[in-house]
Design an enzyme around this catalytic site. Structure first.
Site, PDB file in Angstrom:
ATOM      1  CG  ASP A  70       4.021   3.703  -4.595  1.00 34.84           C
ATOM      2  OD1 ASP A  70       3.284   3.149  -5.403  1.00 34.84           O
ATOM      3  OD2 ASP A  70       5.010   2.929  -3.900  1.00 34.84           O
ATOM      4  CG  ASP A  96       2.381   0.658  -8.576  1.00 36.39           C
ATOM      5  OD1 ASP A  96       3.629   0.629  -9.101  1.00 36.39           O
ATOM      6  OD2 ASP A  96       2.106  -0.003  -7.661  1.00 36.39           O
ATOM      7  CD  GLU A  97       7.439   2.410  -7.480  1.00 38.34           C
ATOM      8  OE1 GLU A  97       8.491   3.308  -6.972  1.00 38.34           O
ATOM      9  OE2 GLU A  97       7.359   1.191  -7.194  1.00 38.34           O
TER      10      GLU A  97
END
Lengths: 375, 395
Positions: free
Chosen positions: B9, B104-105
């Site tokens: 993350d 973003d993860e």
């Protein structure tokens, strides 16, 4: 009106004209069937304002007259009567039927209020053999569009030129063209667009009694009449310009596979079971055999969750190995109307139209667009 | 065989991208979301801003009150997308079993990747490459299942790495508040609190039957997750089930022309995403939030799947008309969505229809927008909105 006729004749006539009865209509009388004496015959007629069908049967007419009665009611009732003589009698607007031990009275509406069946007399006039017309309709009408967004594509174009007749239908993804001839040459080159639905109805009641069908188009090209021995159908014609389809038929191919129609159709049907949830995609791979031997065509489909199927048929292949994917329904539709034992599939690239032709005759060509798939 | 799943993350992703590109704003309170005098919410806040209590999804006006000296940025979403794909590419170098969970993860299944290193070594390598190549910070959680890996990465932030050894899951989760469990929001948290449950450990002890009675299948899932049990696979292809976009207005409104302009813009956005994924939709939905926060959703389903902006817009306008006929109140937010997605049939055309021609125009516009940005080409209808949305809008 007073007459008698046979139950079987009346029943058959009703089943023919009832194809033209309106199902939902703002004009209630179009849900009725017209019954009228016509010389020594009985005429039945129905119309939904797009098509009108009239049918004549033999009768013993004692007194002339006409009436309209609910088509569904009369059809249902007549079909249950025994095959015996029916006595028909009209008093005011009530139609009395007496057959064997049944008697009925049906309230009707005045025949004068029934929409007039258009008379089509002038314009071009020709005749075609029953079988020729039936084959033509069967081989093209299924390719017409069913959705109404482009009205001209819901019809079949009939192009008359001398004694030649070309029937064509297309729905945006496929095109079917059938070449045939008429018995009497037309005086002037004429093209009309007949609703595919009307032609399908027509082909249904072309019976063995009819050796030929007379076709008359009025001068405005707004209506066409199809006259059989005892049946007439008048259809409104679709106005507009039919696509110039001849430029859609590929003139050459890179690969041509000749296969047995029954095997091919069987393989397509098997594959289509697995193609149901994948937009009906079937993939075909054509592989030429080494040195003058027969090649093969693989027909496969896969469904992400369910599984896959690969079938193989022998094929005589001319040209390069090729891959192409089609909607299974489009292929089985066309294979279903070809009577010859073998068909040819011609392709150029996997994203350009494929052509299917029967082997042994040159009166039919079917063009179908492939589907884009990742191989 | 024990599974090893990494949850990777990126810390304060949007803000970190801005800081990576503009060194002057590093180590400062930075907020991405828009100007504080406009309506809208915080999309991302730097850790320096978080120190003041600023959180994601907080109204910008509140963030401004908490931290007036923060640097407020509109954001550059095309850059985030670009960084995101580079981030995913780095992880794909380690294992093909990669499941992105947003920009973003991502989850990464590294079972059987011993040749590259142990899970911890892989995590360290990923963190190193992200720092070096993207100048971003990634936190990683390592565990035998997805839910524990995610909670671990969450707890390890910022700039952390936390590995939960097999068999330790329950002990690790037990003291944590229930809100740490993914999917437990305000409502569930309140409901659990009423049952006297505050920690994941307490939740784990509630018999599964009771959870099922109270929360249905969702309760069964909660029970398993609280016990560190999660056999969901890392699924590389997470099929999109629906696409939607919504926007909150600066001023509550009933202005038909403005609303239609907004609907057109949202329809274009949704249509763009739909076509980019080679999908068509059978259902168009409209979301409407009135000034008093009453929120309604309406749907329209077609026989044939659609993919053009025009078709989405027409349906949305129809639904809006129906909703407003019933209840005429000032509107605060509208959203447009499509669902019931089917893959683009890929049936090539022999004869091109008017409708298809329109889709072809849409696709041509899509290509221009992919290259030069969304606002590089505009419909006349949305001209009036040119000050409402900026080039890098997220709505």
């Amino acid at each position: 009106m007073k007459l008698s006729c046979l139950q079987e004749n009346l029943k058959n006539a009703l089943s023919i004209v009832s194809r033209a009865v309106a199902t939902r209509s703002t004009l209630p009388i179009t849900q009725n069937v017209l019954i009228a004496t016509d010389g020594s015959r009985l005429k039945l007629a129905a119309t939904n304002l797009e098509i009108a069908i009239s049918c004549w049967i033999g009768a013993k007419v004692e007194k002339e007259g006409a009436i309209t009665v609910p088509a569904r009611l009369l059809t249902d009732y007549t079909s249950l009567l025994p095959n015996e003589k029916i006595d028909i009698n009209l008093t005011k607007n009530t139609l009395h039927l007496k057959c064997a031990r049944s008697e009925t009275s049906i309230n009707g509406l005045d025949a004068a209020d029934f929409p007039p069946i258009p008379e089509v007399t002038d314009g071009i006039n020709t005749k075609i053999e029953r079988e020729a017309l039936r084959d033509g309709i069967n081989q093209v009408s299924f390719a017409a569009a069913t959705e109404e967004s482009r009205p001209v594509l819901t019809g079949v174009q009939l192009e008359f030129d001398g004694d030649k007749l070309i029937l064509a239908a297309a729905d945006g993804f496929r095109l079917a063209v059938h070449y045939t001839s008429v018995l009497t040459p037309v005086s002037a080159k004429t093209a009309i667009i007949v609703p595919a639905k009307a032609l399908v109805e027509l082909s249904r009641f072309l019976s063995d009694q009819d050796e030929s069908v007379e076709i008359i188009v009025n001068q405005q090209k707004s209506q066409a009449l199809f006259r059989l021995k005892n049946v007439e159908m008048v259809s409104q014609l679709i106005q507009g310009v039919f696509p110039n389809y001849s430029q859609l038929i590929p003139q050459k191919y890179a690969t041509r596979a000749v296969v047995d129609l029954t095997q091919f159709l069987q393989a397509i049907k098997m594959a289509s079971i697995f193609a149901r949830d994948g937009s009906g995609i079937v993939r075909m791979e054509m592989t030429p055999g080494p040195e003058m031997t027969a090649g093969k065509m693989n027909i496969s489909a896969r469904a992400e969750e369910i599984g896959e199927n690969i079938g193989e048929v022998d094929a005589l292949i001319d040209g390069e190995p090729a891959k192409i994917a089609f909607n299974a329904k489009y292929v089985s539709d066309v294979l279903g109307v070809i009577k010859q034992k073998q068909v040819a599939l011609e392709t150029t690239t996997s994203s350009s139209p494929g052509v299917i032709r029967p082997i042994g005759v040159s009166n039919y060509v079917h063009v179908v667009m492939p589907m884009f798939v990742q191989w | 065989m024990v599974r090893s799943i990494l949850h990777v993350d990126l810390d304060a992703f949007f803000v970190s991208v801005e800081q990576a590109l503009v060194p002057e704003i590093r180590n400062k309170p930075v907020i991405v979301g828009g100007r504080p005098d406009r309506r809208g919410v915080v999309a991302s806040a730097s850790y320096e801003a978080r120190a003041f209590g600023v959180r994601s999804a907080m109204p910008l006006s509140k963030a401004y009150k908490l931290c007036p000296r923060a640097i407020f940025l509109q954001g550059h979403f095309h850059l985030y997308r670009d960084f995101s794909s580079r981030f995913m590419e780095i992880m794909a170098d380690f294992s093909p079993e990669l499941e992105p969970g947003g920009l973003d993860e991502a989850y990464l299944d590294v079972m059987g990747c011993d040749a590259i290193g142990s899970p911890r070594e892989i995590a360290t390598k990923i963190r190193g490459r992200v720092k070096q190549e993207l100048q971003l910070v990634a936190s990683v959680g390592i565990a035998g299942c997805k839910v524990v890996a995610k909670i671990a990465s969450d707890l390890s932030k910022p700039d952390g790495l936390l590995e939960i050894a097999p068999g330790e899951e329950k002990r690790f989760l037990a003291p944590l508040p229930v809100a740490r469990l993914p999917g437990v929001g305000g409502k569930t948290e309140q409901a659990l609190k009423k049952m006297g449950i505050k920690t994941i450990g307490q939740l784990a002890m509630v018999p599964v039957e009771n959870m099922k009675l109270r929360f249905g299948t969702y309760g069964v899932m909660l029970h398993h997750h609280a016990n560190g049990i999660d056999d969901r696979k890392v699924a590389p292809y997470d099929e999109v089930k629906s696409i939607s976009r919504e926007t909150t207005f600066e001023h509550d409104t009933l202005d038909q022309r403005f609303l239609e302009a907004i609907l057109w813009r949202l329809s274009e956005r949704v249509g763009f995403d739909l076509r980019s994924q080679d999908k068509r939709a059978r259902t168009v939905g409209l979301k409407l939030r009135y000034a008093d926060f009453e929120t309604i959703t309406r749907r329209l389903t077609f026989k044939a799947a659609i993919a053009s902006n025009e078709a989405i817009f027409d349906a949305a306008v129809q639904l809006l008309g129906q909703a407003l006929d019933r209840k005429r109140k000032l509107v605060r937010l509208v959203g447009v969505g499509v669902s019931n997605l089917v893959s683009d049939a890929k049936q090539l055309n022999l004869i091109v229809s008017e409708l298809q021609r329109r889709e072809l125009v849409n696709k041509a516009v899509d290509r221009v927008r992919k290259k030069y940005g969304f606002t590089s080409i505009q419909a006349g209808r949305t001209f009036a909105l040119k000050d409402t949305f900026s080039d890098n809008e997220s709505a």
